[in-house]
Design a protein around this motif. Structure first.
Motif, mmCIF file in Angstrom:
data_model
loop_
_atom_site.group_PDB
_atom_site.id
_atom_site.type_symbol
_atom_site.label_atom_id
_atom_site.label_comp_id
_atom_site.label_asym_id
_atom_site.label_seq_id
_atom_site.Cartn_x
_atom_site.Cartn_y
_atom_site.Cartn_z
ATOM 1 N N VAL A 1 -7.012 63.908 65.256
ATOM 2 C CA VAL A 1 -6.556 62.755 66.023
ATOM 3 C C VAL A 1 -6.928 61.479 65.276
ATOM 4 N N MET A 2 -6.090 60.457 65.422
ATOM 5 C CA MET A 2 -6.385 59.126 64.900
ATOM 6 C C MET A 2 -6.173 58.117 66.030
ATOM 7 N N LEU A 3 -7.172 57.293 66.271
ATOM 8 C CA LEU A 3 -7.097 56.253 67.289
ATOM 9 C C LEU A 3 -7.226 54.893 66.619
ATOM 10 N N TYR A 4 -6.292 54.009 66.922
ATOM 11 C CA TYR A 4 -6.201 52.693 66.277
ATOM 12 C C TYR A 4 -6.478 51.628 67.335
ATOM 13 N N GLY B 1 -13.519 70.103 64.557
ATOM 14 C CA GLY B 1 -12.534 69.029 64.593
ATOM 15 C C GLY B 1 -12.984 67.771 63.867
ATOM 16 N N ALA B 2 -12.022 66.872 63.623
ATOM 17 C CA ALA B 2 -12.302 65.604 62.940
ATOM 18 C C ALA B 2 -11.387 64.518 63.488
ATOM 19 N N ALA B 3 -11.908 63.312 63.546
ATOM 20 C CA ALA B 3 -11.138 62.170 64.061
ATOM 21 C C ALA B 3 -11.330 60.970 63.160
ATOM 22 N N LEU B 4 -10.288 60.169 63.046
ATOM 23 C CA LEU B 4 -10.355 58.886 62.361
ATOM 24 C C LEU B 4 -10.155 57.793 63.399
ATOM 25 N N LEU B 5 -11.138 56.915 63.522
ATOM 26 C CA LEU B 5 -11.034 55.754 64.398
ATOM 27 C C LEU B 5 -10.930 54.522 63.523
#
Length: 348
Positions: A76-79, A132-136
């Motif tokens: 997931v990526m949250l901007y 899991g991995a996320a980019l914020l």
């Protein structure tokens, strides 16, 4: 929210050059009479670099520091952002999908004022599963005709930046021990300025002027309308900090440093008095030199503390957010080790 299995793998920062307060005064942009009292140093100014490009540069920086992670590993990526990012009807996360992560990653824009990255952190912590991995990412360029960065907020100036956080569920240099975001709907009027909700400001060219809005709220406060709201903000913030520390399994005495929004020093000093802290416990001096960065203040300040050798393995860091809404946020991180790049790249 207790988050024992969430780790900060890396931080990426893109901070544009700083324009000094002295330069702003000489150019007639900042009132000379305010310099001595407010003690500000300047603002990071991105010029005509779009906010999504600031975000992309910060995200690439985070991957460079990650020890080999690939954008293909993201779930997931949250901007997060507070100001306009590009063409109306377009969303900024698309830019990062085109140039970095591709289209198979769930990507969502988060708009919750200056606490947006905290909200993204809490959302990501609830979304990720083992492995899991996320980019914020957070980015803003306020240099537009509807914003006067030098006078928009009394006692403060507004800077530009891109910031990126890579989160994983297995390993990282810091453990996210807890994070919470709350909203006080009764404090919505603090920042609304009493202006009509329709048509929206941007569609009629109405400038963003928090200085006049805050003056209006203070006038209502003096007239006896709003004292309860201020007490509610105070008690809620104190309770939020206490709850987040308890979830993290520590007390305030165990916290090494605290990062608040880059705001005016007298407001911060009052909030610190509620908690029994001093300005020396915070990153205010650093923030005063680069300006309020929208969603990125606390996380850019954390990067600065690491780069400056001001944190060590085992230290706890408390991050506190205050935004329009009224939104309050808090997170506790435990530093597990200091990545080697902080001794070499000087990025912050």
């Amino acid at each position: 929210m207790h988050t024992p299995d969430i780790y900060l793998r890396s931080i990426g920062v893109h901070l544009p050059p700083v324009v000094s307060i002295e330069t702003a005064v000489a150019e007639g942009r900042y009132p000379a009479d305010d310099v001595e009292y407010f003690r500000l140093g300047g603002a990071a100014v991105a010029g005509d670099v779009p906010a999504p490009e600031l975000a992309l540069r910060a995200a690439r920086h985070a991957f460079e520091r990650s020890g080999g992670m690939s954008p293909r590993e993201l779930d997931v990526m949250l901007y997060a952002d507070v100001w306009h990012q590009g063409p109306e009807g377009w969303q900024p996360q698309y830019y990062l999908q085109q140039h970095l992560v591709g289209g198979d990653v769930l990507s969502v824009e988060v708009r919750q004022g200056c606490c947006g990255l905290f909200s993204a952190l809490q959302l990501a912590a609830g979304y990720l599963r083992p492995g899991g991995a996320a980019l914020l990412v957070g980015a803003d360029n306020h240099g537009t005709p509807m914003v006067d960065r030098w006078r928009m907020i009394e006692g403060n100036v507004v800077g530009d930046a891109g910031c990126a956080l890579l989160l994983t569920t297995d390993t990282g240099f810091a453990q996210v021990r807890s994070v919470n975001v709350v909203v006080l709907p009764e404090a919505e009027s603090v920042n609304d300025g009493g202006v009509p909700l329709f048509p929206p400001d941007a569609t009629v060219g109405r400038p963003l002027d928090f200085a006049s809005r805050h003056r209006g709220f203070r006038n209502r406060l003096l007239a006896g309308d709003g004292a309860g709201v201020m007490l509610s903000i105070q008690s809620t913030l104190m309770g939020l900090v206490e709850r987040t520390l308890k979830e993290a399994g520590i007390t305030l005495d165990e916290v090494a440093r605290v990062a608040f929004p880059h705001g005016r020093w007298d407001n911060l000093e009052e909030r610190l008095s509620w908690l029994g802290l001093t300005m020396a416990d915070t990153t205010w001096e650093y923030g005063a030199g680069i300006g309020h960065l929208g969603v990125s203040d606390q996380f850019v300040a954390l990067d600065h503390l690491l780069a400056g050798g001001e944190l060590a393995a085992g230290d706890y860091v408390l991050l506190v957010g205050v935004g329009a809404g009224k939104t309050l946020a808090c997170a506790v991180l435990r530093i597990l080790d200091i990545p080697g790049e902080y001794a070499s790249d000087g990025a912050a």
